[in-house]
Write a protein that holds these residues in place. Structure first.
Motif, mmCIF file in Angstrom:
data_model
loop_
_atom_site.group_PDB
_atom_site.id
_atom_site.type_symbol
_atom_site.label_atom_id
_atom_site.label_comp_id
_atom_site.label_asym_id
_atom_site.label_seq_id
_atom_site.Cartn_x
_atom_site.Cartn_y
_atom_site.Cartn_z
ATOM 1 N N GLN A 1 0.843 -1.210 0.000
ATOM 2 C CA GLN A 1 0.000 0.000 0.000
ATOM 3 C C GLN A 1 0.872 1.251 0.000
ATOM 4 O O GLN A 1 0.348 2.352 0.095
ATOM 5 C CB GLN A 1 -0.888 0.003 1.259
ATOM 6 C CG GLN A 1 -1.386 -1.356 1.689
ATOM 7 C CD GLN A 1 -2.155 -2.077 0.581
ATOM 8 O OE1 GLN A 1 -2.681 -1.455 -0.336
ATOM 9 N NE2 GLN A 1 -2.181 -3.394 0.648
ATOM 10 N N GLN B 1 -13.649 16.731 1.202
ATOM 11 C CA GLN B 1 -13.323 15.772 0.143
ATOM 12 C C GLN B 1 -14.519 14.867 -0.183
ATOM 13 O O GLN B 1 -14.554 14.201 -1.207
ATOM 14 C CB GLN B 1 -12.163 14.864 0.604
ATOM 15 C CG GLN B 1 -10.828 15.534 0.716
ATOM 16 C CD GLN B 1 -10.111 15.597 -0.633
ATOM 17 O OE1 GLN B 1 -10.328 14.777 -1.525
ATOM 18 N NE2 GLN B 1 -9.288 16.609 -0.795
ATOM 19 N N GLY C 1 -15.546 7.532 -0.072
ATOM 20 C CA GLY C 1 -14.665 7.893 -1.171
ATOM 21 C C GLY C 1 -14.421 9.392 -1.117
ATOM 22 O O GLY C 1 -15.192 10.129 -0.498
ATOM 23 N N ASP D 1 -10.036 12.926 -4.383
ATOM 24 C CA ASP D 1 -8.761 12.426 -4.947
ATOM 25 C C ASP D 1 -8.588 10.925 -4.732
ATOM 26 O O ASP D 1 -7.621 10.333 -5.196
ATOM 27 C CB ASP D 1 -7.581 13.196 -4.315
ATOM 28 C CG ASP D 1 -7.521 12.982 -2.791
ATOM 29 O OD1 ASP D 1 -6.516 13.366 -2.171
ATOM 30 O OD2 ASP D 1 -8.507 12.440 -2.242
ATOM 31 N N ARG D 2 -9.543 10.310 -3.963
ATOM 32 C CA ARG D 2 -9.439 8.845 -3.758
ATOM 33 C C ARG D 2 -10.863 8.293 -3.811
ATOM 34 O O ARG D 2 -11.455 7.998 -2.781
ATOM 35 C CB ARG D 2 -8.817 8.514 -2.401
ATOM 36 C CG ARG D 2 -7.369 8.914 -2.245
ATOM 37 C CD ARG D 2 -6.875 8.665 -0.832
ATOM 38 N NE ARG D 2 -6.416 7.291 -0.634
ATOM 39 C CZ ARG D 2 -5.846 6.873 0.506
ATOM 40 N NH1 ARG D 2 -5.742 7.677 1.532
ATOM 41 N NH2 ARG D 2 -5.415 5.636 0.619
ATOM 42 N N ASN E 1 -12.231 5.575 -4.364
ATOM 43 C CA ASN E 1 -12.517 4.304 -3.699
ATOM 44 C C ASN E 1 -12.124 4.323 -2.228
ATOM 45 O O ASN E 1 -12.132 3.277 -1.570
ATOM 46 C CB ASN E 1 -11.803 3.154 -4.426
ATOM 47 C CG ASN E 1 -12.470 2.849 -5.755
ATOM 48 O OD1 ASN E 1 -13.682 3.008 -5.874
ATOM 49 N ND2 ASN E 1 -11.690 2.464 -6.732
ATOM 50 N N LYS F 1 -9.981 4.436 1.250
ATOM 51 C CA LYS F 1 -8.704 3.875 1.711
ATOM 52 C C LYS F 1 -8.805 2.402 2.088
ATOM 53 O O LYS F 1 -7.834 1.662 1.932
ATOM 54 C CB LYS F 1 -8.242 4.667 2.945
ATOM 55 C CG LYS F 1 -7.025 4.111 3.639
ATOM 56 C CD LYS F 1 -6.673 4.924 4.865
ATOM 57 C CE LYS F 1 -5.403 4.411 5.530
ATOM 58 N NZ LYS F 1 -5.088 5.176 6.768
ATOM 59 N N ARG G 1 -9.688 -1.380 -3.057
ATOM 60 C CA ARG G 1 -10.255 -0.553 -1.994
ATOM 61 C C ARG G 1 -11.743 -0.313 -2.285
ATOM 62 O O ARG G 1 -12.224 -0.527 -3.402
ATOM 63 C CB ARG G 1 -9.528 0.795 -1.920
ATOM 64 C CG ARG G 1 -8.034 0.691 -1.695
ATOM 65 C CD ARG G 1 -7.371 2.056 -1.803
ATOM 66 N NE ARG G 1 -5.914 1.961 -1.909
ATOM 67 C CZ ARG G 1 -5.099 2.020 -0.854
ATOM 68 N NH1 ARG G 1 -5.596 2.140 0.360
ATOM 69 N NH2 ARG G 1 -3.791 1.943 -1.007
#
Ligand code: P6P
Length: 334
Positions: A64, A220, A269, A272-273, A275, A277, A316
């Motif tokens: 990871q 986010q 989610g 920027d991510r 899915n 962590k 993820r």
């Protein structure tokens, strides 16, 4: 003659469960006892982590891209070791290993089960003495017995789990596991070195006052999640509030508290991510199985976690899990 047992050990409980199913081969009971043995060894190391130079980063990076601490490696090797040398597991997948490990020996190839592990989740908390945990998931193989396990055995949807559980190394060390017959918790009695039944037939309260989320990522999250979090902050007495925000940063501890007392845990989610962590196979699926058996719910924000068809071992997923009514309020938030 009835044997009067005040407190059952994990081993006694798994054997009694097996006696209730005459056709049982005892492999699952043996697998759970093997996991209990490794958990006791990890407990010893976790409890002295502050005393010996086992702290500090091992310097390696796991798949990871996170720094690996020595206890992660120790825990991974412990669980892999007891299962490789047991008779109930054909192979394991782990957060700490790039690929699944198929044991591929005559005995293991006859074993009915495969396991997936997060051997020590929340390990970034080790150095500050915050509760951490082991998470495990058990599947019946779909590949032919007598031959080595295959990747397909590990990429089954969570609704195919036979059992799942976790160990929380906290103020006491507890092992909680679920089968379709229920969720039971065992606390390590260090006087006899055995996990002993302390939380029989755990039921997740249908609602609660705890909501767990990393507020630092608030902007986010999508608007629906932001709105739900804001609603949690506004709950009045008449609406079952006021709610308390509790986020330990160690999922095993957060989800365990919510399982026992009621609440919701979210790792959504982010922009920027998308899915998030948390990993589907060895973090979200096991907890989703446990919490659903206890009466709660778990989704990725759209579908049931347990219905997701995995495509890779370390994938993820956004993760929402907890009390049924709190999850339904999230689902109906627009
Ligand atoms: P963040 C620990 O590293 C972990 O995998 C979970 O145990 C925990 O809930 C989460 O990450 C915390 O992540 O981004 O909020 O620090």
């Amino acid at each position: 003659m009835a044997i009067n047992r005040h407190i059952q050990t994990l081993d006694e409980f798994t054997i009694q469960q097996m006696r209730d199913f005459p056709q049982a081969t005892g492999e699952l009971a043996g697998l759970l006892r093997d996991i209990g043995l490794a958990a006791k060894r990890v407990h010893v190391e976790v409890n002295k982590a502050g005393l010996v130079d086992i702290l500090g980063d091992a310097g390696k990076m796991n798949v990871q891209g996170e720094e690996v601490k020595k206890l992660d490696i120790f825990a991974n090797n412990e669980f892999m070791g007891v299962l490789r040398h047991g008779i109930s597991c054909a192979g394991i997948g782990s957060e700490e290993m790039d690929e699944v490990v198929v044991f591929d020996d005559e005995i293991s190839n006859q074993s009915k089960y495969v396991c997936l592990f997060d051997p020590l989740d929340g390990s970034s908390n080790i150095d500050v003495n915050v509760s951490i945990g082991t998470i495990f998931s058990i599947y019946r193989r779909v590949s032919a017995l007598g031959k080595p396990a295959t990747q397909t055995d590990f990429l089954q949807p969570g609704n195919q789990q036979v059992a799942a559980g976790y160990v929380i190394y906290g103020s006491s060390t507890m092992l909680v596991y679920a089968t379709r017959r229920g969720v039971n918790g065992f606390t390590l009695d260090q006087a006899i070195g055995e996990f002993t039944m302390s939380h029989p037939n755990i039921i997740c309260p249908s609602s609660g006052k705890f909501y767990s989320v990393n507020h630092g990522n608030f902007f986010q999250y999508n608007e629906k999640v932001q709105r739900y979090i804001t609603n949690c902050q506004k709950k009045t007495l008449a609406e079952g509030g006021p709610y308390t925000q509790r986020y330990i940063g160690s999922m095993v501890a957060d989800v365990h508290r919510n399982l026992i007392k009621g609440g919701i845990f979210m790792y959504p989610g982010m922009k920027d991510r998308p899915n998030g962590k948390l990993r589907l196979l060895y973090e979200c699926n096991p907890f989703a199985f446990i919490v659903e058996i206890a009466g709660g719910k778990a989704t990725d924000g759209v579908q049931r976690i347990l219905d997701i068809q995995p495509t890779e071992v370390h994938q993820r997923t956004p993760f929402f899990i907890g009390s049924k009514l709190m999850m339904e309020e999230l689902e109906t938030t627009n």
